[in-house]
Design a protein around this motif. Structure first.
Motif, PDB file in Angstrom:
ATOM      1  N   ARG A  74       3.752 -12.562  10.303  1.00 51.12           N
ATOM      2  CA  ARG A  74       5.189 -12.880  10.326  1.00 51.12           C
ATOM      3  C   ARG A  74       5.949 -12.115  11.412  1.00 51.12           C
ATOM      4  O   ARG A  74       7.151 -11.923  11.316  1.00 51.12           O
ATOM      5  CB  ARG A  74       5.802 -12.606   8.966  1.00 51.12           C
ATOM      6  CG  ARG A  74       5.254 -13.549   7.908  1.00 51.12           C
ATOM      7  CD  ARG A  74       5.935 -13.309   6.583  1.00 51.12           C
ATOM      8  NE  ARG A  74       5.333 -14.125   5.556  1.00 51.12           N
ATOM      9  CZ  ARG A  74       5.767 -15.327   5.210  1.00 51.12           C
ATOM     10  NH1 ARG A  74       6.781 -15.859   5.826  1.00 51.12           N
ATOM     11  NH2 ARG A  74       5.191 -15.995   4.243  1.00 51.12           N
ATOM     12  N   TYR A  75       5.219 -11.686  12.440  1.00 51.26           N
ATOM     13  CA  TYR A  75       5.856 -10.981  13.552  1.00 51.26           C
ATOM     14  C   TYR A  75       5.583 -11.723  14.851  1.00 51.26           C
ATOM     15  O   TYR A  75       4.504 -12.263  15.056  1.00 51.26           O
ATOM     16  CB  TYR A  75       5.341  -9.546  13.677  1.00 51.26           C
ATOM     17  CG  TYR A  75       5.834  -8.650  12.575  1.00 51.26           C
ATOM     18  CD1 TYR A  75       7.121  -8.125  12.614  1.00 51.26           C
ATOM     19  CD2 TYR A  75       5.027  -8.356  11.484  1.00 51.26           C
ATOM     20  CE1 TYR A  75       7.584  -7.314  11.590  1.00 51.26           C
ATOM     21  CE2 TYR A  75       5.483  -7.547  10.458  1.00 51.26           C
ATOM     22  CZ  TYR A  75       6.763  -7.030  10.521  1.00 51.26           C
ATOM     23  OH  TYR A  75       7.223  -6.239   9.504  1.00 51.26           O
ATOM     24  N   GLY A  76       6.587 -11.720  15.712  1.00 49.09           N
ATOM     25  CA  GLY A  76       6.449 -12.324  17.023  1.00 49.09           C
ATOM     26  C   GLY A  76       6.792 -11.314  18.103  1.00 49.09           C
ATOM     27  O   GLY A  76       7.317 -10.229  17.821  1.00 49.09           O
ATOM     28  N   ILE A  77       6.515 -11.688  19.333  1.00 47.93           N
ATOM     29  CA  ILE A  77       6.806 -10.850  20.494  1.00 47.93           C
ATOM     30  C   ILE A  77       7.482 -11.723  21.535  1.00 47.93           C
ATOM     31  O   ILE A  77       7.059 -12.850  21.777  1.00 47.93           O
ATOM     32  CB  ILE A  77       5.518 -10.234  21.075  1.00 47.93           C
ATOM     33  CG1 ILE A  77       4.859  -9.318  20.042  1.00 47.93           C
ATOM     34  CG2 ILE A  77       5.807  -9.471  22.371  1.00 47.93           C
ATOM     35  CD1 ILE A  77       3.490  -8.809  20.442  1.00 47.93           C
ATOM     36  N   ALA A 127       9.518  -7.016  23.279  1.00 48.85           N
ATOM     37  CA  ALA A 127      10.185  -6.638  22.033  1.00 48.85           C
ATOM     38  C   ALA A 127       9.554  -7.452  20.917  1.00 48.85           C
ATOM     39  O   ALA A 127       9.176  -8.610  21.115  1.00 48.85           O
ATOM     40  CB  ALA A 127      11.681  -6.913  22.116  1.00 48.85           C
ATOM     41  N   ASP A 128       9.419  -6.827  19.749  1.00 49.55           N
ATOM     42  CA  ASP A 128       8.887  -7.581  18.618  1.00 49.55           C
ATOM     43  C   ASP A 128      10.011  -7.948  17.664  1.00 49.55           C
ATOM     44  O   ASP A 128      11.113  -7.411  17.730  1.00 49.55           O
ATOM     45  CB  ASP A 128       7.750  -6.826  17.916  1.00 49.55           C
ATOM     46  CG  ASP A 128       8.152  -5.462  17.384  1.00 49.55           C
ATOM     47  OD1 ASP A 128       9.358  -5.190  17.255  1.00 49.55           O
ATOM     48  OD2 ASP A 128       7.252  -4.656  17.100  1.00 49.55           O
ATOM     49  N   PHE A 129       9.739  -8.922  16.805  1.00 54.11           N
ATOM     50  CA  PHE A 129      10.736  -9.406  15.846  1.00 54.11           C
ATOM     51  C   PHE A 129       9.997  -9.993  14.654  1.00 54.11           C
ATOM     52  O   PHE A 129       8.813 -10.314  14.723  1.00 54.11           O
ATOM     53  CB  PHE A 129      11.659 -10.461  16.483  1.00 54.11           C
ATOM     54  CG  PHE A 129      10.917 -11.642  17.053  1.00 54.11           C
ATOM     55  CD1 PHE A 129      10.674 -12.770  16.278  1.00 54.11           C
ATOM     56  CD2 PHE A 129      10.444 -11.620  18.356  1.00 54.11           C
ATOM     57  CE1 PHE A 129       9.973 -13.851  16.803  1.00 54.11           C
ATOM     58  CE2 PHE A 129       9.752 -12.693  18.893  1.00 54.11           C
ATOM     59  CZ  PHE A 129       9.515 -13.806  18.112  1.00 54.11           C
ATOM     60  N   ARG A 130      10.697 -10.133  13.551  1.00 54.62           N
ATOM     61  CA  ARG A 130      10.127 -10.687  12.319  1.00 54.62           C
ATOM     62  C   ARG A 130      10.649 -12.114  12.139  1.00 54.62           C
ATOM     63  O   ARG A 130      11.764 -12.431  12.541  1.00 54.62           O
ATOM     64  CB  ARG A 130      10.544  -9.822  11.137  1.00 54.62           C
ATOM     65  CG  ARG A 130       9.895 -10.224   9.832  1.00 54.62           C
ATOM     66  CD  ARG A 130      10.202  -9.177   8.757  1.00 54.62           C
ATOM     67  NE  ARG A 130       9.801  -9.632   7.464  1.00 54.62           N
ATOM     68  CZ  ARG A 130       8.569  -9.568   6.975  1.00 54.62           C
ATOM     69  NH1 ARG A 130       7.622  -9.038   7.698  1.00 54.62           N
ATOM     70  NH2 ARG A 130       8.290 -10.013   5.774  1.00 54.62           N
TER      71      ARG A 130
END
Length: 166
Positions: A74-77, A127-130
């Motif tokens: 469930r994480y993206g970059i 940067a990563d994000f959920r």
């Protein structure tokens, strides 16, 4: 330093996959329901800004640990790169000031914490994000190349799908 090269190889592999998926015939055959990730670079004077967002499971676990990126289903970059193309293609990698946020359909915002990876010939901002499964996210990213008197705001949306870890 070896981890930097592994990360660069992971990013290059992702870009190859991106190019293949951006080819209409490949996208229609392999992933008929997926949106094509066909983000064209943005031209800003003598600078070209490249950007992409992808599921964090595309990178190796040791690379994610090395760069303190969250890796999971469930994480993206998001990846930003800027090149000075004033002397022709492919141009020269340049540093930039990069900031921004990602928002969901409920307008909940999450600030993106970009950091720089400088490999000399290549400079990336990550940067990563959920995200939630099948979540459509809107990215707003400000990029100002060092040496430029102006910046550009990138705006794009993309749907993310949960990916099971390998």
């Amino acid at each position: 330093m070896a981890n930097v090269y592994r990360f660069a190889a992971s990013v290059r592999q992702l870009m190859v996959c991106w190019v293949l998926l951006a080819t209409p015939a490949m996208a229609d055959i392999q992933i008929p329901d997926a949106e094509k990730m066909n983000q064209e670079p943005v031209q800003l004077g003598n600078y070209r800004i490249y950007f992409s967002a992808f599921n964090s499971t595309f990178i190796q676990p040791e690379v994610a640990r090395q760069y303190n990126l969250r890796r999971g289903e469930r994480y993206g970059i998001v990846n930003i790169a800027v090149r000075d193309v004033s002397r022709g293609e492919p141009g020269k990698a340049v540093t930039a000031t990069v900031s921004g946020h990602v928002a969901n359909l409920l307008t909940q915002k999450y600030n993106l914490a970009f950091f720089e990876i400088n490999e000399g010939e290549a400079i990336y901002y990550l940067a990563d994000f959920r995200f939630a499964d099948e979540e459509r996210l809107k990215f707003v990213i400000n990029v100002k190349p060092h040496g430029s008197d102006r910046g550009e705001t990138l705006r794009f949306t993309q749907t993310f799908y949960r990916d099971t870890l390998p």
